[in-house]
Design a protein around this motif. Sequence first.
Motif, short mmCIF file in Angstrom:
data_model
loop_
_atom_site.label_atom_id
_atom_site.label_comp_id
_atom_site.label_asym_id
_atom_site.label_seq_id
_atom_site.Cartn_x
_atom_site.Cartn_y
_atom_site.Cartn_z
N GLY A 4 -11.93 -23.83 8.77
CA GLY A 4 -11.09 -24.98 8.52
C GLY A 4 -9.98 -24.76 7.52
O GLY A 4 -9.13 -25.63 7.33
N VAL A 5 -9.95 -23.59 6.88
CA VAL A 5 -8.92 -23.35 5.86
C VAL A 5 -7.62 -22.93 6.53
O VAL A 5 -7.60 -22.06 7.40
N VAL A 6 -6.54 -23.56 6.11
CA VAL A 6 -5.23 -23.20 6.64
C VAL A 6 -4.42 -22.58 5.50
O VAL A 6 -4.15 -23.24 4.50
N LEU A 7 -4.06 -21.32 5.66
CA LEU A 7 -3.28 -20.63 4.64
C LEU A 7 -1.82 -20.72 5.05
O LEU A 7 -1.38 -20.06 6.00
N GLU A 8 -1.06 -21.59 4.35
CA GLU A 8 0.32 -21.83 4.76
C GLU A 8 1.23 -20.65 4.44
O GLU A 8 2.07 -20.26 5.24
N THR A 9 1.07 -20.10 3.25
CA THR A 9 1.93 -19.00 2.82
C THR A 9 1.60 -17.72 3.59
O THR A 9 0.43 -17.36 3.69
N PRO A 10 2.61 -17.06 4.12
CA PRO A 10 2.29 -15.84 4.88
C PRO A 10 1.75 -14.71 4.00
O PRO A 10 2.14 -14.60 2.83
N VAL A 11 0.90 -13.92 4.57
CA VAL A 11 0.40 -12.72 3.91
C VAL A 11 1.28 -11.56 4.38
O VAL A 11 1.49 -11.38 5.57
N GLU A 12 1.79 -10.81 3.42
CA GLU A 12 2.74 -9.76 3.74
C GLU A 12 2.13 -8.42 3.30
O GLU A 12 1.79 -8.24 2.13
N ILE A 13 1.99 -7.52 4.23
CA ILE A 13 1.38 -6.23 3.92
C ILE A 13 2.41 -5.14 4.20
O ILE A 13 2.92 -5.04 5.31
N ILE A 14 2.75 -4.38 3.17
CA ILE A 14 3.71 -3.28 3.33
C ILE A 14 2.95 -1.97 3.26
O ILE A 14 2.27 -1.69 2.27
N HIS A 15 3.05 -1.19 4.33
CA HIS A 15 2.48 0.15 4.30
C HIS A 15 3.64 1.10 3.99
O HIS A 15 4.51 1.31 4.84
N HIS A 16 3.67 1.62 2.79
CA HIS A 16 4.74 2.58 2.46
C HIS A 16 4.11 3.97 2.41
O HIS A 16 3.27 4.26 1.56
N GLU A 27 2.92 -7.36 8.88
CA GLU A 27 2.62 -5.99 8.48
C GLU A 27 3.86 -5.17 8.71
O GLU A 27 4.38 -5.13 9.83
N THR A 28 4.35 -4.53 7.69
CA THR A 28 5.51 -3.67 7.86
C THR A 28 5.13 -2.24 7.47
O THR A 28 4.64 -2.00 6.37
N ALA A 29 5.35 -1.33 8.41
CA ALA A 29 5.06 0.08 8.12
C ALA A 29 6.38 0.79 7.89
O ALA A 29 7.29 0.72 8.73
N MET A 30 6.51 1.44 6.74
CA MET A 30 7.74 2.14 6.43
C MET A 30 7.41 3.35 5.58
O MET A 30 6.25 3.61 5.30
N GLY A 31 8.43 4.05 5.18
CA GLY A 31 8.14 5.20 4.33
C GLY A 31 9.25 6.22 4.39
O GLY A 31 10.27 6.02 5.06
N THR A 32 9.02 7.30 3.68
CA THR A 32 10.02 8.36 3.63
C THR A 32 9.30 9.69 3.74
O THR A 32 8.10 9.78 3.47
N GLY A 33 10.03 10.70 4.16
CA GLY A 33 9.51 12.07 4.06
C GLY A 33 8.55 12.46 5.16
O GLY A 33 7.75 13.37 5.00
N LEU A 49 0.86 -1.18 0.00
CA LEU A 49 0.00 0.00 0.00
C LEU A 49 0.89 1.23 0.00
O LEU A 49 1.73 1.39 0.89
N VAL A 50 0.78 2.06 -1.00
CA VAL A 50 1.56 3.29 -1.06
C VAL A 50 0.60 4.43 -0.70
O VAL A 50 -0.43 4.61 -1.35
N ASP A 51 0.95 5.12 0.37
CA ASP A 51 0.08 6.17 0.91
C ASP A 51 -1.37 5.68 1.07
O ASP A 51 -2.34 6.37 0.75
N GLY A 52 -1.46 4.45 1.51
CA GLY A 52 -2.79 3.92 1.83
C GLY A 52 -3.56 3.38 0.65
O GLY A 52 -4.72 3.04 0.78
N ARG A 53 -2.88 3.31 -0.54
CA ARG A 53 -3.56 2.77 -1.72
C ARG A 53 -2.80 1.58 -2.25
O ARG A 53 -1.57 1.58 -2.29
#
Lengths: 494, 433, 252
Positions: B163-175, B198-204, B98-102
């Motif tokens: 009952g669903v097991v999602l093996e692969t991690p979901v990765e959410i980047i907040h830039h 969830e990783t929150a990062m960014g610049t400026g 997500l870049v600036d929330g989009r």
Amino acid sequence: MSDSATANRPASNAPSAGLLEGIVQAEGYKYGFITDVETEDAPPGLNEDTVRFISAKKGEPAWLLEWRLKAFRRWQTMAPPDWAKLDIAPIDYQAASYYSAPKAASGPKSLDEVDPELLKTYEKLGIPLGERAALAGVAVDAVFDSVSVATTFKDKLADLGIIFCSFGEAVREHPELVRRYLGSVVPQGDNFFAALNSAVFSDGSFVYVPAGVRCPMELSTYFRINAAKTGQFERTLLVADRGAYVSYLEGCTAPQRDENQLHAAVVELVALEDAEIKYATVQNWYPGDENGKGGIYNFVTKRGACRGARSKISWAQVETGSAITWKYPSCLLEGEGSTGAFYSVAITNNRQQADTGTKMIHIGRDTSSTVISKGISAGRGQNTYRGQVKVLSNADGARNYTQCDSLLIGKRCGAHTVPYIDVRHPGAKVEHEATTSKISEDQMFYCQQRGLTAEDALSLIVNGFCKEVLNELPMEFAVEAQKLLAVSLEGSVG
Amino acid sequence: MLMTDDSAPFRDAFDQVLATVAEPAWLTTRRRAEMDRFALLGFPTRRQEAWRFTDLEPLIAAPPLPAPPLPAAGGGDGPAPASLAPWLLPAPTHRLVLVDGRFAPALSAGGALPTGVWLAPVAETLRRRPDMLEGAFGDGEEAFAALNAALFTDGVVLALEPGVVLETPVEIIHHTMSAAHARLHIALGAGAQATVVETAMGTGGGWGNTVGVISLGAGAVLTHLHIQAEDPAACHTAAVRAALADQARYEACALITGGRLSRRDMAVTLAGDGAQFRLHGAYLLDGEQEATLSVRADHLGLGCRTEEVVKGVLAGASHGVFLGTVAVAPGADGTDARQLNRNLLLSPQARVDTKPELEILADDVKCSHGATVGSLDEASLFYLQARGIDPETARRMLVEAFAVDAIDAAGLPDALAALARRHLRRWLDGGAS
Amino acid sequence: MSKLLEIRGLRARIANGREVLKGIDLDVAAGEVHAIMGPNGAGKSTLSSVLAGKPGYEVTGGTVRYLGQDLLAMPADERAREGVFLAFQYPVEIPGVNNMYFLRAALNAGRRQRGQAELDAQQFLKAVRERLKLLDIGDDLLRRAVNVGFSGGEKKRNEIFQMAMLEPNLAILDETDSGLDIDALRAVSDGVNRLRDPARAIVMITHYQRLLDYIVPDRVHVLADGRIVASGDKTFAAELERTGYAYLGDAA
């Protein structure tokens, strides 16, 4: 199930539900009697004239009246604190009377002049004001409603230069000391109740222990609210000069009345270099009945300043009474290497509420503090420990250890722990631990298997739970406190 | 009605959101109500008990406003893909950036999803399955959550059928470069399992204001790693609400190092019997940073367990705040809750406030909390130096040992633990004084 | 010899749980030492808990007469004051409560019930010293809080010391040998043997034969699946040692 089948009865064998839930209202509050003495009261209401009336009644100097008025004006701008976990019905400060004194002109000169009814009251309370007190080695100042009625052992203490008298007398006889220290630890505008007290305080105790003197006996004040519809606003000021030592005990009771009564006291302690003050309280104000009717509102500001290097102040309290307790005996650790301590047992049963704890403010270098709090909730009681440990940026080497344990008895009570730890120096070491648990069924059964009744077992376990605090009380107070704990818990097992 | 003027700076942005989004009418109504509520509440002040240690001045003085949408996906001023690399999990992941929330599809990467899994941006979900989010935007009494509900443009929805097991991690980047009001909705059906980073990062010096709404069905397990690593001028506010049904498990790990001002409010309701909540985390701060981690765990069911271990490392003139409340409702017997907050102060200007609270209204409970504040142990430092290790390295070793515990004890899957440790080392290399 | 304890058809279950005792019959006379053995889960500890009145158990049938009285009708503390002593398998820690204080409170509670004068501090101390000597226990245990910080062996010794002080008519030793090394076992056993008395009955509950080498019983019973499936004299224990509990499956 056959006829011969017998369940292990809950009433006898199951401390969990049946044993702790069943309510047997036992003896109840034994200090609930009313003493029939003639009193002189201020008319109900509070305005500047009330303040002037009190000050005039006590024949105070102009500076003190001004001090009171300043506090009163400040109070008018303030609101009662609302942050405590207490459910307090709105208080009509205009409905109470702010002064009530036994009619005995200007106060007794000696015990012989004290109204015999009053002496009897203190006998009933177990506070002998006469010669028998000598055996106990305790000097007593007795405060009845608003005024001090008797102070024992003054002469003996005076030989050592120790001043122990009513606050009113101190204002007359030692104005320089009072003026120097009054409000120096708890300023007039410190909080709503302290401001109210500063405006209308009627009497209290004053202690000064001169440099290098070790007070040879316990000093004690016994507070008693007797009159109806009065507040009690006593003020205690205790100064230990360089290298002095004093141990002070305070006890409180009130008659059983249906309406709530206000007790808003202020206690200030000052410890100069190398001085040590131990201040112990057994608070057993009338707690109200089992439905929460009546009882004392106990809103008290207690604070000690460790002004000098290596000075020590220790608060110990056993809070079993009052409908509501709002009280945080605190230490300002200013002097290098000074030490503060707070040891507390608070019990709430029936509908009692307590929000109590301490503040340890580390200002000077190498200051240390210890906080041990034991909260016991039973019935529908609500018990909150609220404490602050603050280490300011110059308090290198500051140390604090805090331990708060809560014990729950029954399913309808609550135990809450709200510590605030604010540290602004890397050289500080602060440790806080808290636990909450219920009375252990295993412990109850173990005691009962050895022949103790459920009530005795509970009392034993609770006393054990409070041991670290009770150890800090002077011997005669500790015994009294143990009994009070047992009485306070009556009805919480059946 | 008394209005604050705190909402004034956001009015234009609000109108712009309403003008650009195409969404169900109920949501527009909701947004208006939330905006009004924010206007009514205004920013929290230090007079409010929960906010007395948090200085919002850096944010309130000039709150960053949402930037207009990027002209084209992956183009414009978005981050270069390479700049994200150090922050990413190794494949395979389902990655949404997500870049600036989009949602930024060009930066995102996913694989095929198993059946019974819905993983999509919020905007897309609102287009295709608005029913999934109906009723999901009433966010209680918090001002920041109200502002988020009024202004959000996108976010992530993860929903697993029972009952669903999602093996692969979901990765959410907040830039975040300007302002981002993003949402995260996670709903796991009974017995479902998922892992989310969830990783929150960014610049400026932007401002990320996130709301997460998590619901775990009976026996569901969610592992949730949160890394907050914005630049030192940024602001970060996040509210996470989780509701746990019978035997559900919420395994959370939070690593907070970024932002000038940050605040993470977690409210976890253990509603079902035997629900479990574990939080391990650390805030590591330097310079003028201030971070608050506020965690409230409400125990309603029988036999629930909570374990919180939060470490703080405060260097420079930083200020760390831990607010922890463990509440046990009447009748919530068998609750076993432990809460520990330990702090290291590394400099004379650093400061910590910790307030671990217990509110207990049931008697058959075992609750405890502990808090400590101190500095590095001189004896350990000396011991390491006596073995030939220079003071700087020794200090770093001890700080790392202190903090890494929060990651190790969280019991994260290997890839997540490695990511968190890498982040911790990055902070130690750049941050510890 | 008169019957001190008469158990008839005793059935009990864990509260709201499964039935553990399925009809126990047992007679114990004053002066006798009985051993109740059996595999794990047979109901040994349930039997001792029910006899002592521990909460959490439900008696579903049968009777227990103790000195002619209905034992099950009495609350736990009354049973104790009437002379029923349980040496706990896991003695409970009571922080802050001094061992001596606790013991004196218990002793005087019993004396009050029997209409005897309470012991004052001097008399109590004297009694304590005598028992300490008898059991060869150091007095440091007494200064500590009840069982707090005691080793496993110290806890068990403290139980036997309490038994010596309280002088019960019926002592139930619940797995008193468990978790003890050989020296501690010998010390505890010596203590129990010194407390054997024509007026006192002792019921030992144990999983292991080895205790019976030290405290020789008059009767040995095997409890399996909630019933006493075999009984014999002291030689029976040795037989069990050879054959194990294995055959009991058939006997039961």
